[in-house]
Structure formats: structure tokens, C-alpha cells
Motif scaffolding. Structure first.
Motif, mmCIF file in Angstrom:
data_model
loop_
_atom_site.group_PDB
_atom_site.id
_atom_site.type_symbol
_atom_site.label_atom_id
_atom_site.label_comp_id
_atom_site.label_asym_id
_atom_site.label_seq_id
_atom_site.Cartn_x
_atom_site.Cartn_y
_atom_site.Cartn_z
ATOM 1 N N LYS A 7 0.849 -1.190 0.000
ATOM 2 C CA LYS A 7 0.000 0.000 0.000
ATOM 3 C C LYS A 7 0.886 1.242 0.000
ATOM 4 C CE LYS A 7 -3.363 -2.377 2.979
ATOM 5 N NZ LYS A 7 -4.082 -2.302 4.278
ATOM 6 N N SER A 8 0.640 2.150 -0.907
ATOM 7 C CA SER A 8 1.495 3.335 -1.023
ATOM 8 C C SER A 8 1.361 4.259 0.180
ATOM 9 C CB SER A 8 1.156 4.103 -2.301
ATOM 10 O OG SER A 8 -0.163 4.637 -2.240
ATOM 11 N N TRP A 9 0.241 4.200 0.886
ATOM 12 C CA TRP A 9 0.016 5.106 2.010
ATOM 13 C C TRP A 9 0.387 4.501 3.367
ATOM 14 C CZ3 TRP A 9 -3.614 2.277 -0.559
ATOM 15 C CH2 TRP A 9 -4.407 1.418 0.185
ATOM 16 N N GLN A 10 0.909 3.292 3.382
ATOM 17 C CA GLN A 10 1.178 2.600 4.648
ATOM 18 C C GLN A 10 2.663 2.696 4.992
ATOM 19 O OE1 GLN A 10 0.295 -1.688 4.817
ATOM 20 N NE2 GLN A 10 -1.004 -1.221 6.566
ATOM 21 N N ASP A 11 3.010 3.577 5.923
ATOM 22 C CA ASP A 11 4.406 3.820 6.273
ATOM 23 C C ASP A 11 5.024 2.689 7.084
ATOM 24 O OD1 ASP A 11 4.368 6.281 4.985
ATOM 25 O OD2 ASP A 11 3.665 7.327 6.782
ATOM 26 N N THR A 12 4.208 1.946 7.825
ATOM 27 C CA THR A 12 4.757 0.912 8.722
ATOM 28 C C THR A 12 5.168 -0.360 7.981
ATOM 29 O OG1 THR A 12 2.485 0.232 9.174
ATOM 30 C CG2 THR A 12 3.534 1.725 10.756
ATOM 31 N N TYR A 13 4.723 -0.534 6.745
ATOM 32 C CA TYR A 13 5.084 -1.719 5.955
ATOM 33 C C TYR A 13 5.529 -1.267 4.567
ATOM 34 C CZ TYR A 13 2.773 -4.429 9.610
ATOM 35 O OH TYR A 13 2.411 -4.985 10.812
ATOM 36 N N ARG A 14 6.683 -0.589 4.545
ATOM 37 C CA ARG A 14 7.145 0.001 3.293
ATOM 38 C C ARG A 14 7.492 -1.044 2.247
ATOM 39 N NH1 ARG A 14 5.030 4.212 2.432
ATOM 40 N NH2 ARG A 14 6.531 4.586 0.764
ATOM 41 N N SER A 15 7.815 -2.260 2.670
ATOM 42 C CA SER A 15 8.130 -3.331 1.721
ATOM 43 C C SER A 15 6.935 -4.227 1.446
ATOM 44 C CB SER A 15 9.295 -4.181 2.259
ATOM 45 O OG SER A 15 10.456 -3.400 2.416
#
Length: 405
Positions: free
Chosen positions: A50-58
Motif C-alpha cells: 500500500k502506497s500510504w502505509q508507512d509501517t510496511y514500506r516493503s
């Protein structure tokens, strides 16, 4: 005196006996293949970014679905059921749930028309799906695609003109899930459901769908029915614990066409949900009758109580094979929801992708763009979003591998 014909007779009888034996074995094998009761299922795995999810950048990877299918067809008596277990990794909410996807029994008449009773598909709009991709269209999240309810449905005999009529006294019901899910939303189909104070929006809305009547007629034209034009209508009650019985209505026009290897799906639908919420049954200061709560896959979210949905899909079937891989299909599925109630911003979903198979494996590679969408953006309001902070498009990558048996 023994003739040559007499000498050949034992050999001939041996050959004939062998052939008859082979035919009997073949017949038994064919009968086994045509056994009326069949069992099957699937297990599917997803990678999501998800492009908006900072906690799972990979991104994240995990089990998506395990399911069991049971089907029966002896030519006259028919039936089908499917039960699913869903598991979502932490990046997807970290929860699990299980539910009956569908379960019905029926009869096929001599003219090939069918009558079903049980938890069955709503015969509304493009069938069986208004999409090519794994996540379907916005109509799915608005409860108007791939939806199953409890009741009776009749499908006329196949032909140039085919019609469906269905009556569903109740929705598909709720099943089980983890402690971090909303109880009423543990289901496959998105239905109008009571809100949840902990896992929902705390509006106190307690609506449920009841006594839904659905009618559909489709005209088929061209060789092998390559073109289909249809119209669908839906009307039903909305009940709550305040004693107010209100209604919901929807109307859809659809077209499906095949042009060589190209396929086109088009649909335009309008819906209206008339509710009777109290002044306190709201959130963020919104008009309480400008939205309803829909729930599925563990969580409820608000949807504008009136809107227009447009669907435009195109796909191309690629010829040939690549090693073990075959049945390649390129597609682009577009849908949007233009809201006609409240101060809500329009929702958009576009999915470009490729699906293909290898034996019992099926694969989807989807690139999704959208905004003001519960699965495609960080909007708290889902399909009733009001915030201007997320006006830009966000993206979601979904890679899925499923083994079907």
C-alpha cells in the motif's frame, strides 16, 4: 473337420471379450467422472503493498483464503455450498474470520430452468461478476456485485432472452471472527449492518436488509451469444430497532460483448437507501440519513445513501503458452461512485492487471489506483469520505497465487 473360421472363433471371442471389458471399465470410469457429488476447494496467498502505509514500506505476504466447496448435480437435483476461512496479516489488520460464502439446494426442470433455495447469488447486473480482477469493482463494496442473500431464486431456461427473479427475506447472516472484528460484519457479502461501537464508527445505527425482491432480464445476440444487454431492478426493506421500516432501491443497465480476443463489460447503476435515523445516529456532524453502514470481511464502513456507479472494463485474451503457464488475460477495470447525498467526495477505483494459470494454480497481478475507497485509501469514511486531505490517488499492489482443487 475344423475350418479356419472355427479356429479363429476362440480368438475372436477373446478379442470381443477384451473389448467389452475395456468398454465396461471405460463406462465405469465415465460414470465416476460424472458422479453427482463433488468436493473441491482452494488455498490462496497474497502479497500486498500500500502506497500510504508507512509501517510496511516493503509490503506484506500471507495466507488470504482457505475454502471448501461441495457441489451436487444429478441432472435434476442440484446444490452448491462453500465455506471460507480468511486470515489477514498485521499489515492488513491482523485478524481472521470464517463464513458461509453460499449454500443452496435446488431443482433443474426439463426446460433447463432452475429454482434455488438457500444462500444464493443476487441476480443483479453483470453476472457472475462485473470485473476481471481479484478485488472486483466499487459495486462490490456498495453491496451490488457478487452478493449473496438468503431466499428463493429462479432462472429461466437458457436462450436469446433469459430472466431471473429472486426474493430474499433475509441477508446472508454473520459468522465468526477474531476479537478485533465487528461481529455483524463477519460475512462475505457487503450488506447494510448494525454499526459497531469498538470496531466501527459508534453511530448506533442498527439497520438490516429484509424482504428484497430482485428481477433481471438479459438479451443475447450474435454467434454464441457474444453480446448481452440487460436490465436489473432491486427493491427491499431497511429495518432497525426504532420500529421504522424504510426502503432501498437500485436499477442497473449492463452490456457484455466479445470481439475476437477482446471482451468488454459496461454497467451503469443508480441506488437509493431511504433511512429513518435519529439525530444522534451519526459521526463527524453528518446528516444521519446521508449514509448507511455496510459491513463485510470483519468491519463496517459508511456508504453514501444515494449514488451512481459506473463500470467500464476491457480485457484481451493472449494466445499461446509460456512453459507451464497459459490462459493469459490482460485487463483494465474502471469503476467510480458519484454520490448524491451529503458532502461526500466521489470514489474511484482503477485496476490494471494480468491473470494466468498453470495446472491447478491461478495467478493475479493487480495494480490498483483509487481514492475515497475503503481498500484503496486512508480515508476514514470509506465510500462516504468527506476529507479533502486525501484527494490524490493512492495505489495498492496485489499479487496472488491460488491453488484450486
Amino acid at each position: 473337420m475344423t475350418t479356419s473360421t472355427d479356429r479363429r472363433a476362440p480368438a475372436l471371442r477373446f478379442v470381443l471379450a477384451g473389448l467389452m471389458g475395456c468398454l465396461c471399465v471405460s463406462a465405469r470410469a465415465e460414470d465416476a467422472l460424472k458422479a453427482p457429488l463433488t468436493l473441491g476447494g482452494a488455498i490462496r496467498f497474497n502479497y500486498v503493498h500500500k502506497s500510504w502505509q508507512d509501517t510496511y514500506r516493503s509490503g506484506f505476504f500471507g495466507l488470504d483464503t482457505a475454502r471448501l466447496d461441495v457441489n451436487y448435480d444429478d441432472g435434476r437435483l442440484i446444490g452448491s455450498a462453500q465455506y471460507r476461512y480468511n486470515n489477514f496479516p498485521k499489515g492488513q489488520g491482523g485478524y481472521w474470520q470464517h463464513f458461509l460464502h453460499h449454500g443452496w439446494a435446488g431443482v433443474r426442470f426439463s426446460d433447463q430452468s432452475e429454482l434455488h433455495i438457500g444462500l444464493d447469488r443476487n441476480p443483479f447486473g453483470l453476472l457472475p461478476l462485473a470485473s476481471n480482477n481479484f478485488y472486483e469493482s466499487i459495486a462490490f463494496y456498495a453491496g451490488l456485485e457478487d452478493k449473496y442473500d438468503l431466499g428463493l431464486s429462479y432462472a429461466s431456461r437458457p436462450g436469446p432472452v433469459q430472466w431471473h427473479l429472486a426474493f430474499f427475506p433475509r441477508d446472508g447472516g454473520a459468522y465468526g471472527g477474531g476479537s478485533n472484528t465487528a461481529e455483524a460484519s463477519n460475512r462475505y457479502s457487503y450488506n447494510i449492518v448494525p454499526d459497531d461501537a469498538e470496531q466501527g464508527y459508534g453511530t448506533g445505527q442498527s439497520d438490516r436488509e429484509r424482504n428484497t425482491l430482485v428481477g433481471r432480464i438479459a438479451w443475447h445476440a450474435g454467434s454464441d451469444g457474444r453480446h448481452e444487454l440487460g436490465v436489473s431492478g432491486l427493491s427491499g426493506e431497511i429495518r432497525n430497532d426504532r420500529g421504522a421500516g424504510t426502503r432501498r432501491r437500485a436499477l442497473a443497465l449492463h452490456y457484455r460483448g466479445q470481439f475476437g480476443r477482446f471482451r468488454v463489460m459496461l454497467e451503469a447503476l443508480r441506488y437509493r437507501y431511504r433511512t429513518a435515523h435519529g439525530a444522534d445516529q451519526t459521526y463527524a456532524g453528518l446528516d444521519p440519513n446521508s449514509f448507511v453502514m455496510l459491513g463485510g470481511f470483519g468491519y463496517p464502513f459508511p456508504v453514501a445513501s444515494a449514488g451512481d456507479i459506473r463500470i467500464a472494463n476491457i480485457s484481451y485474451d493472449l494466445p499461446g503458452r509460456l512453459g507451464p503457464f497459459h490462459d493469459f488475460r490482460l485487463y483494465n477495470d474502471y469503476s467510480d461512485l458519484r454520490k448524491r447525498s451529503g458532502p461526500f467526495r466521489d470514489s474511484v477505483q482503477n485496476v490494471s492487471g494480468l491473470s494466468f494459470s498453470a495446472g491447478k494454480w491461478t495467478f493475479y497481478t493487480d495494480l490498483m489506483f483509487g481514492k475515497h475507497h475503503p481498500y484503496l485509501s486512508p480515508d476514514a469514511g470509506g465510500l462516504a469520505a468527506t476529507s479533502s486531505a486525501h484527494e490524490g490517488f493512492t495505489r495498492r499492489i496485489n499479487l496472488q497465487a491460488g491453488y484450486y482443487f
